[in-house]
Design an enzyme around this catalytic site. Structure first.
Site, short mmCIF file in Angstrom:
data_model
loop_
_atom_site.label_atom_id
_atom_site.label_comp_id
_atom_site.label_asym_id
_atom_site.label_seq_id
_atom_site.Cartn_x
_atom_site.Cartn_y
_atom_site.Cartn_z
N CYS A 115 57.49 -28.51 33.89
CA CYS A 115 56.75 -27.06 34.70
C CYS A 115 57.25 -26.55 35.08
O CYS A 115 58.42 -25.95 35.07
CB CYS A 115 56.33 -27.95 36.44
N ARG B 181 47.42 -30.30 30.11
CA ARG B 181 47.48 -29.57 30.93
C ARG B 181 48.76 -29.81 31.11
O ARG B 181 49.70 -28.70 30.92
CB ARG B 181 47.00 -30.08 32.04
N ASP B 182 49.42 -31.00 31.58
CA ASP B 182 51.08 -30.56 31.91
C ASP B 182 51.79 -30.01 30.79
O ASP B 182 52.50 -29.66 30.92
CB ASP B 182 51.50 -32.13 32.33
N HIS C 282 57.77 -38.79 34.33
CA HIS C 282 58.42 -38.15 33.88
C HIS C 282 59.27 -38.50 33.19
O HIS C 282 59.60 -39.95 34.18
CB HIS C 282 58.81 -36.36 34.18
N HIS D 75 52.70 -40.38 38.20
CA HIS D 75 52.98 -39.61 37.16
C HIS D 75 54.64 -39.83 37.17
O HIS D 75 54.69 -39.12 38.19
CB HIS D 75 52.05 -38.65 38.10
N ASN E 260 56.72 -35.48 30.19
CA ASN E 260 55.95 -36.29 30.69
C ASN E 260 56.02 -37.38 29.45
O ASN E 260 56.76 -38.12 29.03
CB ASN E 260 54.26 -36.59 30.88
ZN ZN Z 1 53.99 -33.12 34.88
#
Ligand code: ZN
Length: 313
Positions: free
Chosen positions: A241, A14-15, A210, A208, A250
């Site tokens: 993002c 996803r990310d 990065h 979460h 990430n």
């Molecule tokens: Zn992220």
């Protein structure tokens, strides 16, 4: 196999995939997710349910979910920014919804075109929908830009904590903190997660992080030391993002798993198989840069994992 001490939640599909310009073909996504599952990952954020015109990389979200839910023992997560996305994700059969709620007023408008207050209302509507359509489905709020924002700069800590509490009050099972743009430092991580856990107890969610400024692992370790047990990470360090300028990769799953396993903290993941899962990622995104110090340097001689003490390549 030793019971895992921490949960590594893989967000690459996803990310990672939403932040690269190329679209990974569906068949490659499925092969990659299979390889991640085979390595021992038990929670994967496989897609985001957003309009395909905004993120063509995620147009096959429902198909990816329908495949991922067939993998035994896997919690299949999807990111949903609104009720419409939540409806589609629930229909596809996800086990857990994750909702980004931005602590930065500026990023909230840029990312979801809503104020923070409107986003909490949206989350409340999603919680109602979940109760109705999928009472067994998890609902997590990820407080994005919790440690700073490339649009706004400083994000006041009181606002971050207040927003996390509002999300849980609105019906989220848990609220975690995201360093969307890689501004966090370990002292700040320790401080904010300590406050979050004091407010929310076991409803305090994942870290979460990065790795934009190289502090991703240090920040995860800081969070672990104040009791956080769930960590988002991305294979090959993909990620970013599209609506937060300057956001980049990430925390690298391979490096994070190596750190914990080397410390004797079991992740449940076979690091050799995890490194092997880079092959289907690279096959599906030819030419895309992947990161990670451990895969490049190799494992130390004689390295033994507590998760897989008898497994040696
Ligand atoms: Zn992220």
């Amino acid at each position: 196999m030793k019971t895992p001490d921490v949960l590594i939640s893989e967000v690459g599909p996803r990310d990672g995939l939403q932040s690269v310009a190329a679209t990974m073909p569906t068949a490659d996504k499925l092969r990659w997710i299979d390889a991640l599952h085979a390595a021992g990952l038990r929670e994967i954020e496989v897609a985001s349910f957003v309009p395909a015109r905004l993120l063509p990389q995620m147009a096959d979200a429902a198909e990816v979910v329908r495949h991922a839910v067939t993998l035994p023992g896997l919690t299949v997560m999807a990111l949903v920014p609104n009720v419409r996305g939540a409806e589609a994700a629930l229909a596809a059969g996800v086990h857990k919804l994750t909702v980004p709620v931005s602590a930065s007023a500026a990023h909230s408008l840029a990312n979801v075109r809503k104020t923070r207050e409107q986003m909490v209302d949206e989350l409340r509507a999603m919680a109602d929908l979940r109760r109705e359509l999928g009472p067994g489905v998890g609902l997590e709020a990820g407080i994005s830009t919790a440690f700073g924002c490339t649009l706004q700069g400083l994000v006041p800590e009181d606002e971050v904590i207040r927003l996390a509490v509002q999300c849980v009050e609105a019906g989220a099972d848990e609220a975690g903190l995201s360093d969307t743009v890689g501004y966090a430092n370990p002292a700040q991580v320790r401080r904010l997660f300590t406050r979050l856990r004091a407010e929310l107890g076991d409803r305090a969610g994942a870290a979460h992080m990065h790795n934009t400024r190289g502090l991703g692992l240090a920040n995860c370790l800081a969070a672990y030391e104040v009791g956080v047990l769930t960590f988002d990470a991305s294979l090959g360090g993909l990620g970013g993002c599209p609506y937060a300028p300057g956001a980049s990769g990430n925390v690298v799953t391979e490096d994070l798993v190596f750190m914990f396993e080397a410390m004797g903290v079991a992740t449940g993941i076979d690091i050799r198989k995890l490194i092997a899962a880079r092959a289907p990622l690279q096959a599906g995104l030819p030419g895309e840069a992947v990161y990670g110090m451990t895969p490049e340097a190799g494992l130390p001689k004689g390295f033994v994992q507590p998760s897989h003490p008898n497994v040696h390549a």
